[in-house]
Write an enzyme that holds these catalytic residues in place. Structure first.
Site, PDB file in Angstrom:
ATOM      1  CB  SER A   2      -0.875  -0.039   1.251  1.00  0.00           C
ATOM      2  OG  SER A   2      -1.567   1.179   1.384  1.00  0.00           O
TER       3      SER A   2
ATOM      4  CE  LYS B  31      -4.690   0.060   0.487  1.00  0.00           C
ATOM      5  NZ  LYS B  31      -5.475  -0.663   1.503  1.00  0.00           N
TER       6      LYS B  31
ATOM      7  CG  ASP C  40     -10.532  -0.888   5.330  1.00  0.00           C
ATOM      8  OD1 ASP C  40     -10.811  -1.480   6.388  1.00  0.00           O
ATOM      9  OD2 ASP C  40      -9.464  -0.226   5.223  1.00  0.00           O
TER      10      ASP C  40
HETATM   11  O1  NPG Z   1       0.916  -1.972   5.071  1.00  0.00           O
HETATM   12  O2  NPG Z   1       0.006  -2.091   7.046  1.00  0.00           O
HETATM   13  C1  NPG Z   1       0.147  -1.565   5.936  1.00  0.00           C
HETATM   14  C2  NPG Z   1      -0.663  -0.358   5.613  1.00  0.00           C
HETATM   15  C3  NPG Z   1      -1.848  -0.692   4.796  1.00  0.00           C
HETATM   16  O3  NPG Z   1      -2.796   1.126   3.630  1.00  0.00           O
HETATM   17  C4  NPG Z   1      -2.755   0.494   4.643  1.00  0.00           C
HETATM   18  N1  NPG Z   1      -3.486   0.808   5.683  1.00  0.00           N
HETATM   19  O4  NPG Z   1      -6.612   2.335   5.095  1.00  0.00           O
HETATM   20  O5  NPG Z   1      -5.947   0.320   5.006  1.00  0.00           O
HETATM   21  C5  NPG Z   1      -5.729   1.489   5.259  1.00  0.00           C
HETATM   22  C6  NPG Z   1      -4.357   1.936   5.662  1.00  0.00           C
HETATM   23  C7  NPG Z   1      -4.186   2.667   6.930  1.00  0.00           C
HETATM   24  C8  NPG Z   1      -2.937   2.866   7.400  1.00  0.00           C
HETATM   25  C9  NPG Z   1      -5.220   3.159   7.637  1.00  0.00           C
HETATM   26  C10 NPG Z   1      -2.707   3.561   8.553  1.00  0.00           C
HETATM   27  C11 NPG Z   1      -5.004   3.852   8.805  1.00  0.00           C
HETATM   28  C12 NPG Z   1      -3.731   4.052   9.270  1.00  0.00           C
END
Ligand code: NPG
Length: 374
Positions: free
Chosen positions: A139, A165, A242
């Site tokens: 991500s 992503k 999500d």
């Molecule tokens: O690699 O753990 C990871 C991060 C994945 O994008 C990611 N998390 O919305 O899913 C999400 C997001 C997030 C990260 C949301 C940090 C909130 C805080």
């Protein structure tokens, strides 16, 4: 196998991220993480982690509301009590306490780790999982320019990630996705808006259809299942939810309304492994594929996520990046790694979480600690 919870230690650790992580609603530079350690009456212990962040920009819960909920309301419900198994903990927490799912999850998931530990079985097996390896997606946070994002995406592909992503928001979307699609014509790509759009952005979001994305994640407000369904009818790209999916019942509603064709499951968001399995089963029954999201967890939370992602309907790559992506040094050994072809191995060869918590490192990073006893 019954267990009696004698003691709970809550610690806050501060882990500096290697790079700031920006989503539509804010940036995280350092992860303040609440860790839970449970002690069974006979001396066995287990670890868990709360996914809540510092500010309520992803969910209403924060690390501080979770600490409050755990000390004031949740820990007293389990301390000194004997449970037939971890599956019995969630209902005990749910009966008198509404919401606070991230706080409940921290405790509930730790009970699953304890059950696995006591049984001498891997957590993945205790949860009913069987997959030995999970495909990993990355991500990528919002970057200053499309070119900077394209560069990160290329590097991710070179590292072997199975899916890339991209975080998006109004003003950082079409041009950014176009730049990445141009350099990675065949890569599995998705986007995640973290609820940054409104229903009348539908026309604009339809502009994403031309990039052949695997999914658009959480474009609208978490509460708004109906408008997600309307949006899904206008788009070719599958929607994934999500933040909206907080329980198995919400997953059923989303499926019935047509609000999503894919679901992101984070056990820490839905109240723990029990409800996460419930969401998994609802989705499996409706042929909705799921994948395991991430919340910038330490190696402890990652162990829980990897175990859950070994269940059969987790057929899409999870946000399960290796430790080195986030931290100079993780708080578990061995650290989480990814194979050159983008897989994380589920530690079926070890009981419990399958990793050892590095107590010295945890002690060094602890900024606050509380001990609760029966
Ligand atoms: O690699 O753990 C990871 C991060 C994945 O994008 C990611 N998390 O919305 O899913 C999400 C997001 C997030 C990260 C949301 C940090 C909130 C805080």
């Amino acid at each position: 196998m019954t267990f009696r919870i004698a003691r709970i230690v809550l610690r806050e650790v501060a882990l500096p991220l290697r790079e700031p992580f920006r989503i539509s609603s804010g940036v995280t530079r350092e992860r303040r993480i609440l860790l839970v350690e449970l002690f069974e009456a006979d001396g066995a212990s287990a670890w868990g982690e709360c996914v809540a962040g510092e500010r309520p920009n992803y969910s209403p819960e924060t690390i501080d509301t979770c600490r409050h909920a755990l000390t004031e309301w949740l820990a007293p419900l389990v301390l000194g009590r004997t449970f037939p198994g971890a599956a019995d903990v969630g209902p005990v927490l749910d009966a008198p306490v509404r919401g606070h799912r991230m706080a409940k999850a921290a405790l509930e998931m730790t009970c699953w780790a304890l059950e696995a530990e006591l049984a001498g079985r891997p957590l993945a097996a205790v949860l009913g999982g069987a997959r030995r390896e999970i495909p990993v997606g990355i991500s990528l946070g919002i970057q200053a320019t499309p070119a900077a994002l394209a560069e990160k995406a290329l590097a991710a592909r070179a590292e072997g990630y199975r899916r890339v992503k991209l975080k998006i928001m109004p003003g950082a979307d079409l041009a950014f996705v176009a730049a990445v699609r141009e350099v990675l014509p065949d890569q599995v790509l998705s986007v995640d808006a973290n609820a940054a759009y409104r229903a009348d952005d539908a026309e604009h979001l339809a502009g994403l259809d031309r990039f052949r994305l695997a999914m658009i994640e959480q474009p609208l407000e978490p509460e708004d299942l109906r408008r997600h369904a309307e949006l899904q009818r206008r788009l070719e790209t599958p929607l994934c939810l999500d933040e909206s999916i907080t329980s198995p019942a919400r997953a059923e509603d989303a499926v019935a309304l047509g609000s999503a064709r894919i679901v992101n499951i984070k056990p820490g968001r839905v109240g723990g492994h029990g409800p996460a399995r419930g969401v998994h089963d609802v989705c499996a029954a409706h042929r909705i594929p799921v994948w395991c999201g991430g919340m910038l967890e330490s190696g402890i939370g990652r162990a829980h996520n990897v175990a859950l992602a070994s269940l059969p309907n987790f057929s899409l790559p999870g946000d399960l990046s290796p430790s080195a992506r986030y931290w100079d040094r993780d708080i578990v050994t061995p650290e989480w790694t990814m194979s050159p072809d983008g897989l994380v191995r589920v530690p079926f060869d070890r009981p419990g979480l399958g990793v050892t918590v590095d107590r010295d490192r945890v002690d060094d990073l602890t900024v606050r600690m509380e001990e609760l006893a029966a």
